[in-house]
Design a protein around this motif. Structure first.
Motif, PDB file in Angstrom:
ATOM      1  N   UNK A 148      70.339  38.446  -3.741  1.00 27.18           N
ATOM      2  CA  UNK A 148      69.264  38.682  -4.716  1.00 27.18           C
ATOM      3  C   UNK A 148      69.301  37.964  -5.914  1.00 27.18           C
ATOM      4  N   UNK A 149      70.483  37.942  -6.545  1.00 26.37           N
ATOM      5  CA  UNK A 149      70.788  37.239  -7.701  1.00 26.37           C
ATOM      6  C   UNK A 149      70.149  35.994  -7.552  1.00 26.37           C
ATOM      7  N   UNK A 150      70.870  35.096  -6.574  1.00 23.75           N
ATOM      8  CA  UNK A 150      70.299  33.723  -6.237  1.00 23.75           C
ATOM      9  C   UNK A 150      68.711  33.684  -6.125  1.00 23.75           C
ATOM     10  N   UNK A 151      68.204  34.466  -5.099  1.00 20.67           N
ATOM     11  CA  UNK A 151      66.817  34.330  -5.030  1.00 20.67           C
ATOM     12  C   UNK A 151      66.243  34.613  -6.600  1.00 20.67           C
ATOM     13  N   UNK A 152      66.378  35.384  -7.285  1.00 19.77           N
ATOM     14  CA  UNK A 152      65.700  35.553  -8.565  1.00 19.77           C
ATOM     15  C   UNK A 152      66.007  34.176  -9.442  1.00 19.77           C
ATOM     16  N   UNK A 206      79.376  45.749 -11.451  1.00 25.27           N
ATOM     17  CA  UNK A 206      78.435  45.516 -10.375  1.00 25.27           C
ATOM     18  C   UNK A 206      77.397  44.354 -10.329  1.00 25.27           C
ATOM     19  N   UNK A 207      77.401  43.646 -11.493  1.00 22.92           N
ATOM     20  CA  UNK A 207      76.283  42.811 -11.356  1.00 22.92           C
ATOM     21  C   UNK A 207      76.949  41.487 -11.595  1.00 22.92           C
ATOM     22  N   UNK A 208      76.208  40.551 -10.843  1.00 21.37           N
ATOM     23  CA  UNK A 208      76.636  39.182 -10.539  1.00 21.37           C
ATOM     24  C   UNK A 208      76.415  38.676 -12.100  1.00 21.37           C
TER      25      UNK A 208
END
Length: 363
Positions: free
Chosen positions: A17-21, A54-56
């Motif tokens: 999700x981090x990478x997609x955003x 909890x956040x990348x």
């Protein structure tokens, strides 16, 4: 703040999700669909993140590749998807995750690391240098070829076994499985062009695009030169606009044929390369020279320099980045003014090394 470390399996969706955003905000697919062998549970141990509560915050991934060439079998650590959250840039997080990928590459006995970027100064600080050769041809206009009995298709439903058969005939390629080829064929925005014999056998193929990257670029191809030229002619007529073919330096027969057509030729670098296990790579190169009847090639690393040459015709190379270009090119040994002609003729039997990373393998 913790890391760099590999994500836990339960964190994998969050990392994607981090990478997609950050990297694919306008795409309708996940980055995992674009890089199916890099972003899989089998490669989780080669993904590196820095996280906080909890956040990348930062990410990079290593994908080890086995590259076969006529002289040397390389182990290459391809690094990609390097990104840091906007609010945490300037803190050295990207440097940390890349550094940990390099540590992993060393532990997994990679000879070199490679990445693709336009941030040249940033990566030079970590010892990377533009090296290797990539030749591109922009097919400006339609061109004719002698008549053939080939049938052409743009249907992407092609047997991965057939693609794999032609791919495996390349003199320089990365070790893949048929299942990996099947996954690559399913990458979003991938266009497949094929040429077929009258008996139904695949004669040539060309792959354009890879997710958000390489649109308008033929980055994978296979088949005999005559069949490929026929397919390239079909593609130009089909697209009715210019497109680009990427070639390795050693594809001399294809390069000569393309140069005779209405094209614009550009010479560039394969990528940014860094030496990882020099002694291991040096042993492989010296074995290649011995196989060519040259046991007197010297390629040694000392604490603050390298020694390189043949017999008594030796020179000191002070810079690791200079050594990268001497080994992988692009370099014309005659313009350096270092070696005797006899030495140059010996070196050119193996060097610059034929290294090529096909588009599907880039990350």
């Amino acid at each position: 703040m913790e890391g760099p470390r590999s994500p836990q399996e339960t964190e994998f969706p969050q990392v994607l999700d981090f990478l997609n955003k950050k990297l694919r905000s306008e795409a309708s697919w996940s980055i995992a669909a674009e890089y199916p062998t890099a972003f899989s549970s089998n490669n989780l141990h080669n993904m590196r993140i820095i996280a906080d509560e909890g956040h990348v915050l930062s990410h990079a991934v290593l994908k080890p590749l086995i590259i076969k060439s006529p002289h040397v079998i390389f182990k290459v650590g391809a690094i990609g998807s390097v990104v840091t959250d906007d609010r945490h840039r300037g803190q050295g997080l990207s440097t940390q995750v890349i550094g940990d990928c390099l540590r992993l590459a060393s532990e997994q006995s990679c000879d070199i690391a490679i990445l693709w970027t336009d941030l040249f100064d940033f990566y030079r600080r970590m010892g990377f240098e533009l090296a290797g050769s990539e030749i591109s041809f922009v097919i400006e206009e339609n061109f004719d070829i002698p008549p053939t009995n080939l049938r052409f298709s743009t249907d992407s439903k092609v047997s991965p076994d057939a693609i794999y058969r032609l791919y495996s005939a390349h003199s320089v390629n990365s070790v893949r499985t048929i299942e990996e080829t099947r996954k690559f064929l399913s990458i979003p925005q991938t266009k497949v062009y094929t040429a077929w014999e009258s008996n139904g056998q695949l004669a040539a193929y060309a792959i354009e695009g890879k997710g958000v990257d390489l649109g308008g670029y033929i980055h994978e191809w296979g088949g005999s030169v005559s069949k490929l030229m026929a397919l390239f002619s079909f593609i130009r007529a089909q697209k009715n606009q210019p497109y680009t073919i990427i070639c390795p330096r050693h594809a001399q027969n294809l390069i000569q044929q393309l140069q005779q057509k209405p094209v614009t030729m550009n010479q560039g670098f394969l990528g940014m390369i860094k030496l990882i296990n020099f002694d291991q790579l040096s042993a492989k190169i010296k074995r290649a020279f011995r196989a060519e009847g040259m046991p007197d090639v010297v390629l040694e690393k000392h604490p603050d320099h390298f020694v390189f040459g043949v017999g008594q015709n030796l020179f000191t190379i002070n810079n690791e980045t200079d050594m990268v270009r001497l080994l992988f090119g692009p370099v014309d040994y005659r313009t350096l003014g270092l070696f005797k002609e006899e030495t140059i003729q010996k070196l050119e039997k193996v060097l610059p090394l034929n290294l090529w990373i096909w588009g599907w393998d880039s990350i």
